[in-house]
Write a protein that holds these residues in place. Structure first.
Motif, PDB file in Angstrom:
ATOM      1  N   ARG A 103       2.758   4.922  -6.444  1.00 34.49           N
ATOM      2  CA  ARG A 103       2.995   5.257  -7.844  1.00 34.49           C
ATOM      3  C   ARG A 103       4.387   5.854  -8.061  1.00 34.49           C
ATOM      4  NH1 ARG A 103      -0.780   4.847 -11.444  1.00 34.49           N
ATOM      5  NH2 ARG A 103       0.495   6.144 -12.783  1.00 34.49           N
ATOM      6  N   GLU A 104       4.989   6.383  -7.020  1.00 31.06           N
ATOM      7  CA  GLU A 104       6.330   6.946  -7.151  1.00 31.06           C
ATOM      8  C   GLU A 104       7.387   5.863  -7.365  1.00 31.06           C
ATOM      9  OE1 GLU A 104       6.937   9.154  -3.607  1.00 31.06           O
ATOM     10  OE2 GLU A 104       5.373  10.645  -4.036  1.00 31.06           O
ATOM     11  N   HIS A 105       7.013   4.607  -7.105  1.00 30.40           N
ATOM     12  CA  HIS A 105       7.975   3.512  -7.184  1.00 30.40           C
ATOM     13  C   HIS A 105       7.715   2.565  -8.346  1.00 30.40           C
ATOM     14  CE1 HIS A 105       9.647   4.549  -3.211  1.00 30.40           C
ATOM     15  NE2 HIS A 105       8.407   4.875  -2.907  1.00 30.40           N
ATOM     16  N   GLY A 106       6.637   2.762  -9.081  1.00 32.93           N
ATOM     17  CA  GLY A 106       6.345   1.876 -10.202  1.00 32.93           C
ATOM     18  C   GLY A 106       4.859   1.786 -10.461  1.00 32.93           C
ATOM     19  N   PRO A 107       4.451   0.859 -11.335  1.00 32.18           N
ATOM     20  CA  PRO A 107       3.032   0.739 -11.661  1.00 32.18           C
ATOM     21  C   PRO A 107       2.216   0.244 -10.475  1.00 32.18           C
ATOM     22  CG  PRO A 107       4.267  -1.084 -12.604  1.00 32.18           C
ATOM     23  CD  PRO A 107       5.276  -0.130 -12.042  1.00 32.18           C
ATOM     24  N   VAL A 108       0.942   0.573 -10.501  1.00 31.81           N
ATOM     25  CA  VAL A 108       0.043   0.225  -9.397  1.00 31.81           C
ATOM     26  C   VAL A 108      -1.220  -0.411  -9.965  1.00 31.81           C
ATOM     27  CG1 VAL A 108      -1.316   1.125  -7.476  1.00 31.81           C
ATOM     28  CG2 VAL A 108       0.924   2.089  -7.959  1.00 31.81           C
ATOM     29  N   ALA A 109      -1.668  -1.488  -9.332  1.00 32.41           N
ATOM     30  CA  ALA A 109      -2.875  -2.185  -9.765  1.00 32.41           C
ATOM     31  C   ALA A 109      -3.866  -2.293  -8.623  1.00 32.41           C
ATOM     32  CB  ALA A 109      -2.538  -3.582 -10.296  1.00 32.41           C
ATOM     33  N   LEU A 110      -5.101  -2.506  -8.998  1.00 36.56           N
ATOM     34  CA  LEU A 110      -6.179  -2.792  -8.048  1.00 36.56           C
ATOM     35  C   LEU A 110      -6.629  -4.216  -8.306  1.00 36.56           C
ATOM     36  CD1 LEU A 110      -9.473  -2.902  -7.462  1.00 36.56           C
ATOM     37  CD2 LEU A 110      -8.053  -1.631  -5.849  1.00 36.56           C
ATOM     38  N   LEU A 111      -6.704  -5.029  -7.269  1.00 35.21           N
ATOM     39  CA  LEU A 111      -7.139  -6.415  -7.392  1.00 35.21           C
ATOM     40  C   LEU A 111      -8.366  -6.639  -6.530  1.00 35.21           C
ATOM     41  CD1 LEU A 111      -6.723  -9.348  -8.365  1.00 35.21           C
ATOM     42  CD2 LEU A 111      -5.231  -9.694  -6.377  1.00 35.21           C
ATOM     43  N   SER A 112      -9.400  -7.211  -7.135  1.00 33.81           N
ATOM     44  CA  SER A 112     -10.621  -7.526  -6.394  1.00 33.81           C
ATOM     45  C   SER A 112     -11.133  -8.884  -6.846  1.00 33.81           C
ATOM     46  CB  SER A 112     -11.695  -6.461  -6.651  1.00 33.81           C
ATOM     47  OG  SER A 112     -12.947  -6.876  -6.125  1.00 33.81           O
ATOM     48  N   ASP A 113     -11.607  -9.671  -5.899  1.00 35.84           N
ATOM     49  CA  ASP A 113     -12.164 -10.967  -6.287  1.00 35.84           C
ATOM     50  C   ASP A 113     -13.655 -10.883  -6.598  1.00 35.84           C
ATOM     51  OD1 ASP A 113     -13.260 -10.714  -3.791  1.00 35.84           O
ATOM     52  OD2 ASP A 113     -12.399 -12.550  -2.955  1.00 35.84           O
ATOM     53  N   THR A 114     -14.154  -9.676  -6.798  1.00 43.02           N
ATOM     54  CA  THR A 114     -15.570  -9.543  -7.143  1.00 43.02           C
ATOM     55  C   THR A 114     -15.879 -10.259  -8.458  1.00 43.02           C
ATOM     56  OG1 THR A 114     -17.392  -7.999  -7.511  1.00 43.02           O
ATOM     57  CG2 THR A 114     -15.251  -7.349  -8.381  1.00 43.02           C
ATOM     58  N   VAL A 195       1.871  -7.243   2.259  1.00 42.31           N
ATOM     59  CA  VAL A 195       1.815  -6.238   3.319  1.00 42.31           C
ATOM     60  C   VAL A 195       0.432  -6.307   3.948  1.00 42.31           C
ATOM     61  CG1 VAL A 195       1.880  -3.783   3.872  1.00 42.31           C
ATOM     62  CG2 VAL A 195       3.472  -4.712   2.183  1.00 42.31           C
ATOM     63  N   ASP A 196       0.377  -6.563   5.251  1.00 41.64           N
ATOM     64  CA  ASP A 196      -0.893  -6.670   5.972  1.00 41.64           C
ATOM     65  C   ASP A 196      -1.384  -5.267   6.323  1.00 41.64           C
ATOM     66  OD1 ASP A 196      -3.043  -7.206   7.601  1.00 41.64           O
ATOM     67  OD2 ASP A 196      -2.045  -8.823   8.689  1.00 41.64           O
ATOM     68  N   ALA A 197      -2.434  -4.834   5.644  1.00 44.63           N
ATOM     69  CA  ALA A 197      -2.951  -3.482   5.867  1.00 44.63           C
ATOM     70  C   ALA A 197      -3.693  -3.355   7.180  1.00 44.63           C
ATOM     71  CB  ALA A 197      -3.861  -3.075   4.710  1.00 44.63           C
ATOM     72  N   ARG A 198      -3.940  -4.460   7.869  1.00 41.14           N
ATOM     73  CA  ARG A 198      -4.591  -4.382   9.177  1.00 41.14           C
ATOM     74  C   ARG A 198      -3.583  -4.027  10.266  1.00 41.14           C
ATOM     75  NH1 ARG A 198      -6.634 -10.053  10.389  1.00 41.14           N
ATOM     76  NH2 ARG A 198      -4.425 -10.355   9.916  1.00 41.14           N
ATOM     77  N   ALA A 199      -2.326  -4.337  10.012  1.00 38.30           N
ATOM     78  CA  ALA A 199      -1.307  -4.186  11.041  1.00 38.30           C
ATOM     79  C   ALA A 199      -0.811  -2.749  11.163  1.00 38.30           C
ATOM     80  CB  ALA A 199      -0.129  -5.110  10.750  1.00 38.30           C
ATOM     81  N   ARG A 200      -1.145  -1.908  10.193  1.00 39.25           N
ATOM     82  CA  ARG A 200      -0.696  -0.512  10.218  1.00 39.25           C
ATOM     83  C   ARG A 200      -1.672   0.319   9.410  1.00 39.25           C
ATOM     84  NH1 ARG A 200       4.597  -2.091   6.907  1.00 39.25           N
ATOM     85  NH2 ARG A 200       4.039  -4.086   7.822  1.00 39.25           N
ATOM     86  N   SER A 201      -1.628   1.614   9.593  1.00 45.98           N
ATOM     87  CA  SER A 201      -2.487   2.475   8.792  1.00 45.98           C
ATOM     88  C   SER A 201      -1.899   2.598   7.394  1.00 45.98           C
ATOM     89  CB  SER A 201      -2.607   3.858   9.435  1.00 45.98           C
ATOM     90  OG  SER A 201      -1.381   4.554   9.351  1.00 45.98           O
ATOM     91  N   LEU A 202      -2.753   2.897   6.428  1.00 47.07           N
ATOM     92  CA  LEU A 202      -2.276   3.057   5.063  1.00 47.07           C
ATOM     93  C   LEU A 202      -1.224   4.163   4.986  1.00 47.07           C
ATOM     94  CD1 LEU A 202      -5.674   2.750   3.163  1.00 47.07           C
ATOM     95  CD2 LEU A 202      -3.759   1.132   3.074  1.00 47.07           C
ATOM     96  N   GLY A 203      -1.372   5.174   5.819  1.00 46.17           N
ATOM     97  CA  GLY A 203      -0.423   6.267   5.804  1.00 46.17           C
ATOM     98  C   GLY A 203       0.968   5.881   6.285  1.00 46.17           C
ATOM     99  N   ASP A 204       1.086   4.750   6.987  1.00 45.60           N
ATOM    100  CA  ASP A 204       2.379   4.338   7.522  1.00 45.60           C
ATOM    101  C   ASP A 204       3.106   3.347   6.625  1.00 45.60           C
ATOM    102  OD1 ASP A 204       2.016   5.904   9.756  1.00 45.60           O
ATOM    103  OD2 ASP A 204       1.129   4.290  10.960  1.00 45.60           O
ATOM    104  N   ILE A 205       2.465   2.894   5.558  1.00 42.58           N
ATOM    105  CA  ILE A 205       3.103   1.909   4.684  1.00 42.58           C
ATOM    106  C   ILE A 205       4.164   2.590   3.832  1.00 42.58           C
ATOM    107  CG2 ILE A 205       2.738   0.268   2.796  1.00 42.58           C
ATOM    108  CD1 ILE A 205      -0.070  -0.174   3.859  1.00 42.58           C
ATOM    109  N   GLU A 206       5.354   2.035   3.846  1.00 40.79           N
ATOM    110  CA  GLU A 206       6.450   2.552   3.030  1.00 40.79           C
ATOM    111  C   GLU A 206       6.699   1.605   1.858  1.00 40.79           C
ATOM    112  OE1 GLU A 206       9.893   3.247   5.366  1.00 40.79           O
ATOM    113  OE2 GLU A 206       8.900   4.688   6.704  1.00 40.79           O
ATOM    114  N   PHE A 207       6.957   2.173   0.706  1.00 41.80           N
ATOM    115  CA  PHE A 207       7.232   1.387  -0.498  1.00 41.80           C
ATOM    116  C   PHE A 207       8.675   1.650  -0.930  1.00 41.80           C
ATOM    117  CE2 PHE A 207       2.716   2.507  -0.481  1.00 41.80           C
ATOM    118  CZ  PHE A 207       2.148   1.250  -0.480  1.00 41.80           C
ATOM    119  N   ARG A 208       9.428   0.569  -1.138  1.00 41.18           N
ATOM    120  CA  ARG A 208      10.831   0.717  -1.502  1.00 41.18           C
ATOM    121  C   ARG A 208      11.182  -0.233  -2.645  1.00 41.18           C
ATOM    122  NH1 ARG A 208      13.562   0.640   4.551  1.00 41.18           N
ATOM    123  NH2 ARG A 208      12.323   2.336   5.404  1.00 41.18           N
TER     124      ARG A 208
END
Length: 208
Positions: A103-114, A195-208
């Motif tokens: 959210r510090e970098h812009g708008p954020v959405a949630l996407l689900s195919d439910t 961004v593959d969330a399996r390849a790293r923890s959510l805490g390690d994802i950087e947004f730029r």
């Protein structure tokens, strides 16, 4: 930048082991006479959508009942489905922190195919990810887009186009965080990145 989180990247939630049986139970609770061959009726295809298009799950349930001559008045199919799929969800480690950082970098959405109405928002609520911390019920996400709301299933590009429209950005601004690598072509088709969330923890994802 606009970050799009897949629901499964942020929460884990168990669905009914036997959806047909769970729905049948909720239909009976609402006075619907479930046909004896309900499991077969539920398993049949009653709507043949275009590739990538979403069929609302309650519409499928209503059509399955109708195929056996059973009416479902008072929106019983939808109400039974929502009850049968009541989510018991838990946030994945670092989920809230990742969304707040995005959210510090812009708008954020949630996407689900439910294709179950209300499911995504209820899963967020169950997992403690519906509202921003320390606010009076301000949504954590600027948009929640689902298969049932936009009519398309990820990874179809139209699902990502719907997210971009909901956020008021171009597709090229989207960064999609998901655990399913099959989502990559869909977001890249509208010019976004994956961004593959399996390849790293959510805490390690950087947004730029």
């Amino acid at each position: 930048m606009a970050v799009v989180f897949a629901l499964g990247a942020l929460v884990s939630a168990a669905e009914p082991d036997d959806p047909a049986a769970a729905i049948a139970r909720e239909l009976r609770e609402r006075g619907v006479e479930v046909p004896d061959d309900w499991a077969a009726a539920y398993a049949e295809t009653h709507v043949d959508p275009p590739d990538g298009a979403a069929v609302p799950h309650h519409a499928h349930v209503a059509r399955a009942l109708a195929s056996r001559g059973v009416p479902a008045p008072n929106n019983a199919a939808r109400r039974a489905l929502v009850a049968a799929f009541a989510p018991d969800a838990a946030a994945r480690d670092g989920a809230l922190e990742a969304v707040l950082r995005a959210r510090e970098h812009g708008p954020v959405a949630l996407l689900s195919d439910t294709t179950v109405p209300e499911y995504a928002r209820r899963a967020l609520l169950s997992a403690g990810l519906r509202w921003r911390p320390d606010t009076d019920r301000e949504p954590l996400f600027d948009a929640v887009v689902t298969g049932v709301s936009c009519g398309w299933l990820a990874p179809h590009p139209e699902a990502f186009a719907a997210v971009a429209e909901a956020l008021g950005v171009e597709g090229t601004a989207l960064t999609h965080v998901a655990r399913d690598p099959e989502a990559r072509p869909g977001v890249e088709a509208v010019g976004g990145s994956f961004v593959d969330a399996r390849a790293r923890s959510l805490g390690d994802i950087e947004f730029r």
